[in-house]
Scaffold this motif. Sequence first.
Motif, PDB file in Angstrom:
ATOM      1  N   GLU A  29       0.840  -1.189   0.000  1.00 12.54           N
ATOM      2  CA  GLU A  29       0.000   0.000   0.000  1.00 12.54           C
ATOM      3  C   GLU A  29       0.882   1.248   0.000  1.00 12.54           C
ATOM      4  OE1 GLU A  29      -3.705   0.169   1.463  1.00 12.54           O
ATOM      5  OE2 GLU A  29      -3.843  -1.848   2.297  1.00 12.54           O
ATOM      6  N   TYR A  32      -0.402   4.141   4.169  1.00  9.90           N
ATOM      7  CA  TYR A  32      -0.600   3.186   5.254  1.00  9.90           C
ATOM      8  C   TYR A  32      -0.236   3.830   6.584  1.00  9.90           C
ATOM      9  CZ  TYR A  32       4.474   2.595   4.683  1.00  9.90           C
ATOM     10  OH  TYR A  32       5.819   2.812   4.577  1.00  9.90           O
ATOM     11  N   GLY A  96      -3.731  -0.491   6.293  1.00  9.69           N
ATOM     12  CA  GLY A  96      -4.053   0.357   5.150  1.00  9.69           C
ATOM     13  C   GLY A  96      -5.547   0.416   4.972  1.00  9.69           C
ATOM     14  N   THR A  97      -6.044  -0.429   4.096  1.00  5.31           N
ATOM     15  CA  THR A  97      -7.474  -0.460   3.854  1.00  5.31           C
ATOM     16  C   THR A  97      -8.082  -1.680   4.523  1.00  5.31           C
ATOM     17  OG1 THR A  97      -7.109   0.606   1.735  1.00  5.31           O
ATOM     18  CG2 THR A  97      -9.243  -0.449   2.063  1.00  5.31           C
TER      19      THR A  97
END
Lengths: 112, 114
Positions: A29, A32, A96-97
């Motif tokens: 990512e 992050y 991150g996601t």
Amino acid sequence: AQTVTQSQPEMSVQEAETVTLSCTYDTSESDYYLFWYKQPPSRQMILVIRQEAYKQQNATENRFSVNFQKAAKSFSLKISDSQLGDAAMYFCASGGTYKYIFGTGTRLKVLA
Amino acid sequence: DTAVSQTPKYLVTQMGNDKSIKCEQNLGHDTMYWYKQDSKKFLKIMFSYNNKELIINETVPNRFSPKSPDKAHLNLHINSLELGDSAVYFCASSQGNRVNYGYTFGSGTRLTVV
């Protein structure tokens, strides 16, 4: 793949001394965040400190500070003036996601 | 007033049984998670839900079925329990799909399968 590595399974520190816990990470990512969590024997996960990867300035929270080296993908935690209550498992995490990846933890013992 | 509450805190059950763990958060977060912490303290994500929709399913056996009736609740049902399911299960929540402010964790449920 994302990985987080804590190479010190266990560390000891004398009360009032300083200790540094190591963490390295790898992520795909571009945006992050990095975290240190503390897990005392009560097993509650407590956020100690967070670092935004796009910020160069190292985060600090009272006696806790980080040394963030983005190029080296290193994120170590320094605990100053160690106290008996700091004894716990410490987990480094990269997020991150939607999810974190956690390291395997470092058990910190504080000696009186 | 607990922000993320899990029930029960301890669960001892026999192999083959079916059990559920409940999680509720009162933080107004829209994303919830289940993590498993094994006997070596390793934490691994199992599921992530955003606004009641499954976002992440990390190769968890299909004996594990999460359910999110609304964005404040995320339950975990486990069928046909096995010895290897013994672990601490943590529920957590965050706002949005970015974990930048960190998770808020529940206090964990220690599941022991005998």
